[in-house]
Design a protein around this motif. Structure first.
Motif, PDB file in Angstrom:
ATOM      1  N   GLU A 162     -10.832   1.466  45.267  1.00  0.00           N
ATOM      2  CA  GLU A 162     -10.107   1.297  46.538  1.00  0.00           C
ATOM      3  C   GLU A 162      -8.730   0.655  46.270  1.00  0.00           C
ATOM      4  OE1 GLU A 162     -11.208  -1.152  50.860  1.00  0.00           O
ATOM      5  OE2 GLU A 162     -12.673  -0.681  49.153  1.00  0.00           O
ATOM      6  N   ILE A 163      -8.710  -0.210  45.209  1.00  0.00           N
ATOM      7  CA  ILE A 163      -7.359  -0.873  44.937  1.00  0.00           C
ATOM      8  C   ILE A 163      -6.423   0.247  44.454  1.00  0.00           C
ATOM      9  CG2 ILE A 163      -6.305  -2.503  43.320  1.00  0.00           C
ATOM     10  CD1 ILE A 163      -8.056  -3.685  45.360  1.00  0.00           C
ATOM     11  N   TYR A 164      -6.748   1.195  43.772  1.00  0.00           N
ATOM     12  CA  TYR A 164      -5.790   2.182  43.406  1.00  0.00           C
ATOM     13  C   TYR A 164      -5.443   2.989  44.570  1.00  0.00           C
ATOM     14  CZ  TYR A 164      -7.723   2.072  38.508  1.00  0.00           C
ATOM     15  OH  TYR A 164      -7.919   1.590  37.168  1.00  0.00           O
ATOM     16  N   GLY A 165      -6.288   3.276  45.703  1.00  0.00           N
ATOM     17  CA  GLY A 165      -5.892   3.826  46.804  1.00  0.00           C
ATOM     18  C   GLY A 165      -4.859   3.116  47.602  1.00  0.00           C
ATOM     19  N   LEU A 166      -4.654   1.742  47.585  1.00  0.00           N
ATOM     20  CA  LEU A 166      -3.835   1.068  48.175  1.00  0.00           C
ATOM     21  C   LEU A 166      -2.495   1.165  47.669  1.00  0.00           C
ATOM     22  CD1 LEU A 166      -6.084  -2.043  48.926  1.00  0.00           C
ATOM     23  CD2 LEU A 166      -5.354  -0.461  50.527  1.00  0.00           C
ATOM     24  N   LEU A 167      -2.392   1.277  46.318  1.00  0.00           N
ATOM     25  CA  LEU A 167      -1.032   1.564  45.619  1.00  0.00           C
ATOM     26  C   LEU A 167      -0.538   2.972  46.059  1.00  0.00           C
ATOM     27  CD1 LEU A 167      -2.070   0.811  41.900  1.00  0.00           C
ATOM     28  CD2 LEU A 167      -0.382  -0.460  43.237  1.00  0.00           C
ATOM     29  N   GLY A 168      -1.173   3.986  46.393  1.00  0.00           N
ATOM     30  CA  GLY A 168      -0.661   5.030  46.921  1.00  0.00           C
ATOM     31  C   GLY A 168       0.185   6.026  45.730  1.00  0.00           C
ATOM     32  N   SER A 169      -0.347   6.095  44.555  1.00  0.00           N
ATOM     33  CA  SER A 169       0.208   6.498  43.379  1.00  0.00           C
ATOM     34  C   SER A 169      -0.658   7.360  42.676  1.00  0.00           C
ATOM     35  CB  SER A 169       1.138   5.531  42.634  1.00  0.00           C
ATOM     36  OG  SER A 169       1.558   6.221  41.488  1.00  0.00           O
ATOM     37  N   LYS A 170      -0.293   8.599  42.010  1.00  0.00           N
ATOM     38  CA  LYS A 170      -1.219   9.464  41.390  1.00  0.00           C
ATOM     39  C   LYS A 170      -1.399   8.602  39.936  1.00  0.00           C
ATOM     40  CE  LYS A 170      -0.716  13.744  43.691  1.00  0.00           C
ATOM     41  NZ  LYS A 170      -0.327  15.198  43.502  1.00  0.00           N
ATOM     42  N   GLN A 171      -0.083   7.989  39.539  1.00  0.00           N
ATOM     43  CA  GLN A 171      -0.362   7.426  38.287  1.00  0.00           C
ATOM     44  C   GLN A 171      -1.028   5.912  38.087  1.00  0.00           C
ATOM     45  OE1 GLN A 171       0.690   9.240  35.560  1.00  0.00           O
ATOM     46  NE2 GLN A 171       1.268  10.902  36.964  1.00  0.00           N
ATOM     47  N   LYS A 172      -2.165   6.041  38.540  1.00  0.00           N
ATOM     48  CA  LYS A 172      -2.897   4.716  38.932  1.00  0.00           C
ATOM     49  C   LYS A 172      -2.848   3.705  37.979  1.00  0.00           C
ATOM     50  CE  LYS A 172      -7.436   6.603  37.988  1.00  0.00           C
ATOM     51  NZ  LYS A 172      -8.821   7.275  38.433  1.00  0.00           N
ATOM     52  N   TYR A 173      -3.121   3.916  36.518  1.00  0.00           N
ATOM     53  CA  TYR A 173      -2.692   2.845  35.625  1.00  0.00           C
ATOM     54  C   TYR A 173      -1.639   2.448  35.476  1.00  0.00           C
ATOM     55  CZ  TYR A 173      -7.373   5.405  34.530  1.00  0.00           C
ATOM     56  OH  TYR A 173      -8.420   6.194  34.488  1.00  0.00           O
ATOM     57  N   SER A 174      -0.455   3.192  35.352  1.00  0.00           N
ATOM     58  CA  SER A 174       0.947   2.543  34.898  1.00  0.00           C
ATOM     59  C   SER A 174       1.216   2.028  36.230  1.00  0.00           C
ATOM     60  CB  SER A 174       1.652   3.563  34.544  1.00  0.00           C
ATOM     61  OG  SER A 174       1.820   4.679  35.279  1.00  0.00           O
ATOM     62  N   GLU A 175       0.991   2.386  37.351  1.00  0.00           N
ATOM     63  CA  GLU A 175       1.206   1.974  38.635  1.00  0.00           C
ATOM     64  C   GLU A 175       0.788   0.423  38.826  1.00  0.00           C
ATOM     65  OE1 GLU A 175       3.797   1.259  41.866  1.00  0.00           O
ATOM     66  OE2 GLU A 175       3.710   2.870  40.334  1.00  0.00           O
ATOM     67  N   TYR A 176      -0.474   0.408  38.659  1.00  0.00           N
ATOM     68  CA  TYR A 176      -1.173  -0.820  38.927  1.00  0.00           C
ATOM     69  C   TYR A 176      -0.837  -2.336  37.777  1.00  0.00           C
ATOM     70  CZ  TYR A 176      -4.406  -4.406  39.803  1.00  0.00           C
ATOM     71  OH  TYR A 176      -5.075  -5.754  40.286  1.00  0.00           O
ATOM     72  N   ALA A 177      -0.358  -1.493  36.654  1.00  0.00           N
ATOM     73  CA  ALA A 177       0.196  -2.475  35.683  1.00  0.00           C
ATOM     74  C   ALA A 177       1.615  -2.844  36.161  1.00  0.00           C
ATOM     75  CB  ALA A 177       0.193  -1.784  34.300  1.00  0.00           C
ATOM     76  N   ARG A 178       2.357  -2.114  36.538  1.00  0.00           N
ATOM     77  CA  ARG A 178       3.699  -2.301  37.029  1.00  0.00           C
ATOM     78  C   ARG A 178       3.524  -3.232  38.105  1.00  0.00           C
ATOM     79  NH1 ARG A 178       7.078  -1.383  40.938  1.00  0.00           N
ATOM     80  NH2 ARG A 178       5.609  -0.226  42.205  1.00  0.00           N
ATOM     81  N   TYR A 179       2.653  -3.042  39.383  1.00  0.00           N
ATOM     82  CA  TYR A 179       2.597  -4.034  40.460  1.00  0.00           C
ATOM     83  C   TYR A 179       1.856  -5.318  40.033  1.00  0.00           C
ATOM     84  CZ  TYR A 179       0.539  -5.828  44.717  1.00  0.00           C
ATOM     85  OH  TYR A 179       0.093  -6.455  45.691  1.00  0.00           O
ATOM     86  N   VAL A 180       1.408  -5.444  39.270  1.00  0.00           N
ATOM     87  CA  VAL A 180       0.902  -6.790  38.682  1.00  0.00           C
ATOM     88  C   VAL A 180       2.016  -7.593  37.928  1.00  0.00           C
ATOM     89  CG1 VAL A 180      -0.820  -8.012  37.084  1.00  0.00           C
ATOM     90  CG2 VAL A 180      -1.534  -6.193  38.671  1.00  0.00           C
ATOM     91  N   ALA A 181       2.715  -6.972  37.314  1.00  0.00           N
ATOM     92  CA  ALA A 181       4.029  -7.314  36.195  1.00  0.00           C
ATOM     93  C   ALA A 181       5.079  -8.049  37.433  1.00  0.00           C
ATOM     94  CB  ALA A 181       4.508  -6.315  35.480  1.00  0.00           C
ATOM     95  N   GLN A 182       4.919  -7.469  38.646  1.00  0.00           N
ATOM     96  CA  GLN A 182       5.802  -8.157  39.436  1.00  0.00           C
ATOM     97  C   GLN A 182       5.730  -9.646  39.721  1.00  0.00           C
ATOM     98  OE1 GLN A 182       5.832  -5.357  43.065  1.00  0.00           O
ATOM     99  NE2 GLN A 182       6.782  -3.651  41.709  1.00  0.00           N
ATOM    100  N   GLY A 183       4.451 -10.136  39.723  1.00  0.00           N
ATOM    101  CA  GLY A 183       4.198 -11.425  39.958  1.00  0.00           C
ATOM    102  C   GLY A 183       3.647 -11.477  41.614  1.00  0.00           C
ATOM    103  N   ASN A 184       3.174 -12.681  41.732  1.00  0.00           N
ATOM    104  CA  ASN A 184       2.405 -12.783  43.106  1.00  0.00           C
ATOM    105  C   ASN A 184       3.374 -12.951  44.226  1.00  0.00           C
ATOM    106  OD1 ASN A 184      -0.428 -13.066  42.488  1.00  0.00           O
ATOM    107  ND2 ASN A 184      -0.052 -15.098  41.260  1.00  0.00           N
TER     108      ASN A 184
END
Length: 329
Positions: A162-184
């Motif tokens: 579900e969290i991956y789906g909210l990212l809307g990206s096929k590169q789910k692992y790298s995209e989530y890592a990038r998203y978290v690295a942006q900070g809160n």
């Protein structure tokens, strides 16, 4: 001041937190054994209560969980998690008594807007304090973040899709890592930094829907819920456990003194009163003639330990459960 009622409904999402007693001075996780015991308890709660765990982060003196409740049973599930982990903590530490500051805190989440942000907030905890616990967030083993970015095995009970789906990206692992690295998000950080005691985090439309539609319906059903309690009664569980073993109920209720004097059938019946019925320990103790609720904790802990080692006993208890359910449905 009376405690605020929790808003519980099917498929609600919550950010759940609790910390050690004495304002968090007590370490609820002392070593890897303790962290692993808590994760095992989460797994059991997911299987038993059908809760969906979207993320977690276990810190030394507190924890964060991101939970969905398909069956509107947050309080029951959390009572199990905190209660069983307390038993396991005390067994490991050779101690006794409560370890948490008290009632867990839960914030109802507007999942459309805040679910993704909250997963990031929870996962950033190990590096957000005054003294970061790790240099690289992926190196912190007691959070679901390494599994989210495919740097650790994902437990079967952890739901990431579900969290991956909210990212809307096929590169789910790298995209989530990038998203978290942006900070809160700054707004979310302000919400938590001011020690917010609000029970809901959501947009105005979500809060309005809760206050005008959901909460009134929940209040209407409250009386019915009190009249028809969820789950099996202690009497039903013991009666049908006795029937399975072809023993009289009085034999299962009979208290015998001495070491190892409790029959297997009696211990299983006590265990199932908590496992199937989620009854309070003092109610179980009263029914079985035990002098203290701690005796119930001790017996259920023994059974749990046996189940983790004895496949035959595990199969036997599963058959007893199936028999009980078939008798009352």
């Amino acid at each position: 001041m009376p405690r605020p009622e929790r808003i519980e409904y099917e498929n609600a999402y919550y950010h759940v937190m609790n910390r050690g007693k004495d304002r968090g001075r007590i370490k609820i996780f002392r070593s890897p054994e303790y962290f692993e015991a808590f994760l095992r308890t989460l797994k059991e709660a997911a299987e038993r209560f059908g809760i969906v765990i979207h993320g977690y982060c276990l810190m030394t003196n507190h924890y964060h969980l991101l939970i969905q409740t398909p069956h509107a049973n947050l309080s029951r599930a959390m009572r199990h998690i905190n209660g069983v982990y307390t038993q396991r903590y005390n067994q490991l530490a050779k101690s006794d008594g409560p370890i948490f500051r008290g009632r867990f805190k839960s914030i109802l989440v507007d999942q459309d807007v805040y679910l993704l942000q909250l997963s990031r907030y929870i996962h950033l905890n190990p590096i957000e304090g005054k003294k970061p616990l790790v240099d690289n967030l992926a190196d912190y083993p007691w959070s679901s973040f390494p599994a989210y970015i495919n740097q650790a095995d994902k437990p079967a009970w952890l739901m990431c899709d579900e969290i991956y789906g909210l990212l809307g990206s096929k590169q789910k692992y790298s995209e989530y890592a990038r998203y978290v690295a942006q900070g809160n998000n700054e707004q979310l950080t302000r919400f938590y930094n001011r020690g917010n005691t609000a029970s809901v985090i959501g947009e105005k439309e979500f809060v309005k829907w809760l206050s005008e539609n959901k909460i009134p319906k929940l209040k209407e059903n409250k009386k019915a819920n009190l009249i028809i309690p969820f789950g099996l009664s202690i009497e039903q569980i013991v009666k049908n456990t006795a029937a399975y073993y072809q023993k009289p109920v009085t034999l299962l209720r009979q208290l015998k003194k001495g070491r190892n004097s409790q029959s297997t059938e009696r211990k299983i019946a006590i265990y199932l009163c908590q496992h199937l019925g989620d009854h309070r320990l003092n109610a179980i103790a009263d029914y079985f003639g035990l002098g203290h609720s701690g005796s119930v904790s001790h017996i259920t802990c023994l059974v749990r330990n046996q189940l983790s080692k004895d496949i035959e006993l595990t199969n036997e208890v599963a058959e007893v459960c199936k028999f009980i359910v078939n008798q009352v449905t």
